[in-house]
Design a protein around this motif. Structure first.
Motif, PDB file in Angstrom:
ATOM      1  N   ARG A 104       0.491  -1.302  -0.061  1.00 49.26           N
ATOM      2  CA  ARG A 104       0.020   0.019   0.114  1.00 49.26           C
ATOM      3  C   ARG A 104       0.928   1.317   0.131  1.00 49.26           C
ATOM      4  O   ARG A 104       1.799   1.453   0.830  1.00 49.26           O
ATOM      5  CB  ARG A 104      -0.834  -0.011   1.193  1.00 49.26           C
ATOM      6  N   ARG A 111      -4.881   5.135   8.577  1.00 52.83           N
ATOM      7  CA  ARG A 111      -4.921   4.239   9.700  1.00 52.83           C
ATOM      8  C   ARG A 111      -5.201   2.731   9.356  1.00 52.83           C
ATOM      9  O   ARG A 111      -5.740   1.945  10.109  1.00 52.83           O
ATOM     10  CB  ARG A 111      -6.136   4.660  10.668  1.00 52.83           C
ATOM     11  N   SER A 112      -5.324   2.529   7.858  1.00 52.85           N
ATOM     12  CA  SER A 112      -5.832   1.106   7.578  1.00 52.85           C
ATOM     13  C   SER A 112      -4.957  -0.090   8.148  1.00 52.85           C
ATOM     14  O   SER A 112      -3.785   0.161   8.192  1.00 52.85           O
ATOM     15  CB  SER A 112      -5.781   0.966   6.024  1.00 52.85           C
ATOM     16  N   ALA A 113      -5.534  -1.187   8.556  1.00 51.23           N
ATOM     17  CA  ALA A 113      -4.957  -2.220   8.991  1.00 51.23           C
ATOM     18  C   ALA A 113      -4.443  -2.995   7.926  1.00 51.23           C
ATOM     19  O   ALA A 113      -3.649  -4.077   8.127  1.00 51.23           O
ATOM     20  CB  ALA A 113      -5.881  -3.238   9.953  1.00 51.23           C
ATOM     21  N   GLY A 114      -4.962  -2.592   6.609  1.00 50.84           N
ATOM     22  CA  GLY A 114      -4.198  -3.362   5.487  1.00 50.84           C
ATOM     23  C   GLY A 114      -4.300  -5.031   5.338  1.00 50.84           C
ATOM     24  O   GLY A 114      -5.163  -5.512   5.539  1.00 50.84           O
ATOM     25  N   ALA A 117      -5.865  -7.125   8.014  1.00 52.22           N
ATOM     26  CA  ALA A 117      -7.367  -7.184   8.294  1.00 52.22           C
ATOM     27  C   ALA A 117      -7.530  -8.197   7.112  1.00 52.22           C
ATOM     28  O   ALA A 117      -8.602  -9.097   7.029  1.00 52.22           O
ATOM     29  CB  ALA A 117      -7.970  -5.904   7.700  1.00 52.22           C
ATOM     30  N   GLU A 118      -6.716  -8.085   5.762  1.00 55.39           N
ATOM     31  CA  GLU A 118      -7.316  -8.960   4.704  1.00 55.39           C
ATOM     32  C   GLU A 118      -7.160 -10.570   5.022  1.00 55.39           C
ATOM     33  O   GLU A 118      -7.744 -11.551   4.657  1.00 55.39           O
ATOM     34  CB  GLU A 118      -6.290  -8.854   3.409  1.00 55.39           C
ATOM     35  N   LEU A 179      -7.113  -2.774  14.439  1.00 54.19           N
ATOM     36  CA  LEU A 179      -8.272  -3.514  13.335  1.00 54.19           C
ATOM     37  C   LEU A 179      -9.652  -2.936  13.580  1.00 54.19           C
ATOM     38  O   LEU A 179     -10.355  -2.894  12.831  1.00 54.19           O
ATOM     39  CB  LEU A 179      -8.290  -5.173  13.869  1.00 54.19           C
TER      40      LEU A 179
ATOM     41  N   ALA B 117     -15.414 -10.107  10.447  1.00 57.01           N
ATOM     42  CA  ALA B 117     -13.955 -10.358   9.745  1.00 57.01           C
ATOM     43  C   ALA B 117     -14.220  -9.320   8.696  1.00 57.01           C
ATOM     44  O   ALA B 117     -13.324  -8.661   8.104  1.00 57.01           O
ATOM     45  CB  ALA B 117     -13.359 -11.692   9.458  1.00 57.01           C
ATOM     46  N   VAL B 120     -14.040  -5.958   9.047  1.00 57.99           N
ATOM     47  CA  VAL B 120     -12.910  -5.139   9.459  1.00 57.99           C
ATOM     48  C   VAL B 120     -12.070  -5.104   8.149  1.00 57.99           C
ATOM     49  O   VAL B 120     -11.210  -3.990   8.076  1.00 57.99           O
ATOM     50  CB  VAL B 120     -12.217  -6.181  10.331  1.00 57.99           C
ATOM     51  N   ALA B 121     -12.232  -6.078   7.282  1.00 58.94           N
ATOM     52  CA  ALA B 121     -11.310  -5.866   6.057  1.00 58.94           C
ATOM     53  C   ALA B 121     -12.070  -4.655   5.281  1.00 58.94           C
ATOM     54  O   ALA B 121     -11.228  -3.983   4.553  1.00 58.94           O
ATOM     55  CB  ALA B 121     -11.517  -7.271   5.156  1.00 58.94           C
ATOM     56  N   ALA B 123     -13.103  -1.976   6.249  1.00 63.57           N
ATOM     57  CA  ALA B 123     -12.887  -0.766   6.718  1.00 63.57           C
ATOM     58  C   ALA B 123     -11.416  -0.572   6.328  1.00 63.57           C
ATOM     59  O   ALA B 123     -11.007   0.522   6.240  1.00 63.57           O
ATOM     60  CB  ALA B 123     -12.984  -0.949   8.442  1.00 63.57           C
ATOM     61  N   ALA B 124     -10.576  -1.503   6.460  1.00 61.88           N
ATOM     62  CA  ALA B 124      -9.215  -1.381   6.024  1.00 61.88           C
ATOM     63  C   ALA B 124      -8.938  -1.209   4.523  1.00 61.88           C
ATOM     64  O   ALA B 124      -7.941  -0.865   3.966  1.00 61.88           O
ATOM     65  CB  ALA B 124      -8.253  -2.784   6.183  1.00 61.88           C
ATOM     66  N   ARG B 125      -9.955  -1.585   3.708  1.00 65.50           N
ATOM     67  CA  ARG B 125      -9.677  -1.390   2.038  1.00 65.50           C
ATOM     68  C   ARG B 125     -10.381  -0.109   1.812  1.00 65.50           C
ATOM     69  O   ARG B 125      -9.869   0.534   0.805  1.00 65.50           O
ATOM     70  CB  ARG B 125     -10.709  -2.357   1.501  1.00 65.50           C
ATOM     71  N   ARG B 134     -14.518   3.507  12.674  1.00 61.47           N
ATOM     72  CA  ARG B 134     -13.864   4.087  13.597  1.00 61.47           C
ATOM     73  C   ARG B 134     -14.761   5.142  14.736  1.00 61.47           C
ATOM     74  O   ARG B 134     -14.728   5.127  15.781  1.00 61.47           O
ATOM     75  CB  ARG B 134     -12.581   4.665  13.088  1.00 61.47           C
TER      76      ARG B 134
END
Lengths: 209, 209
Positions: A104, A111-114, A117-118, A179, B117, B120-121, B123-125, B134
């Motif tokens: 990324r 703040r993405s868990a990238g 999270a995937e 997360l 899950a 969570v993904a 939100a990360a994407r 958040r």
């Protein structure tokens, strides 16, 4: 036959290591969405079938990459439980921060868990990937759990302290910020967390008052 | 004008509530992968554009559904912090368990985090979905944080107890089990967790020995 098997091993392990290194590189360059086993095989210099025989899907291979990253996080028992936990958690935080940035282009304040999270979503979607990820964490978490059990055995932790629950609090707080709430895990967060967990929150009740 | 706006509101809120109810139903029936805004609009009896105007993507709408589920979790301050935390966490555990089952035919022993899950993904994407999620947690978590601050104010928690860190430990432990290790969150886990967090782990050092 065992000798043959042993002799054969280094070569197979060499291929595995090359595949994992290549998989990490491809993840970094392409990101989760665009990473492909074709490119991993090409960079590792092995046939696609060699990769698929060992890791049947992209997501299986990603879990193996995560395992490799985690295995590089050292767990040391110096006899000072506060120090050892802070050191361990800081390494976890650094590893997660690297992992969330994989593939990324991060803007400041992103703040993405990238990828973290995937991976969590892949584990929830595929029973066998979930099993592999849970197996990885069970194996890795045995190390900090042993650290806590050893501190309890030498009397640094209370006799009724529960290593499993304490470790959930510590690791959980970090993953929760990453997360879920996106709150920063900065500077002294690992220290503050360990101090809070070790000290407890409740006001001690004086006996006989 | 304010009167006009107020008069207009109930109707709009009625549509929003119908859309959220429909979105939850469609999620339950179809699961994350196959749920569509078309079907949500149809079940809610509104035009697709009405849904899109309010929630520009599927994932935005899912965050709103999650917000609604979370808002149904009560937070009560009875003055007994242990009791209030256990009650709150048990409600969170039950809510997460419902959410992970949404749209999935769960086999016994299935440990998938399911929709939790996927959220969570998502939100990360997507930056804006991440921001919305958040924001939701910041708003919701203000309630248990106030519970902890009030217990500290009346002297039930230590003066240096940090509500933010304590809440990360509690909620984090639960999300960690659900999303990462897959360990069961059963029976008395919430009680054991609250007791461990409140009591702390370190052996008290006697003064002057």
């Amino acid at each position: 036959m065992t000798t043959e098997a042993r002799r054969g091993r280094p070569r197979a392990e060499g291929a595995d290591a090359r595949i994992l290194d290549a998989a990490y590189e491809v993840l970094v360059d392409r990101g989760y969405d665009r990473y492909s086993i074709d490119e991993v095989a090409q960079r590792a210099g092995v046939a696609k079938t060699t990769v698929y025989r060992r890791w049947p899907t992209r997501d299986h291979l990603i879990v193996a990459v995560v395992a490799k990253i985690q295995d590089e996080v050292p767990v040391t028992d110096t006899g000072d439980i506060r120090h050892d936990l802070v050191t361990y958690l800081e390494a976890i935080v650094a590893g997660l921060d690297r992992m969330r940035r994989v593939g990324r282009a991060m803007e400041p304040g992103d703040r993405s868990a990238g990828l973290v999270a995937e991976i969590v979503a892949a584990a929830a979607r595929h029973t066998d990937v979930g099993g592999a990820l849970r197996g990885l964490f069970a194996r890795r978490n045995a190390l900090p759990l042993a650290l806590l059990a050893s501190a309890r055995a030498r009397g640094d932790l209370k006799p009724d302290a529960q290593p499993g629950v304490i470790f959930d609090e510590l690791a959980g707080a970090i993953y929760y910020r990453l997360l879920i709430t996106g709150e920063p895990i900065d500077g002294d967060y690992a220290s503050r967390l360990v101090d809070q967990v070790l000290a407890g929150a409740r006001t001690p009740h004086e006996e006989g008052t």
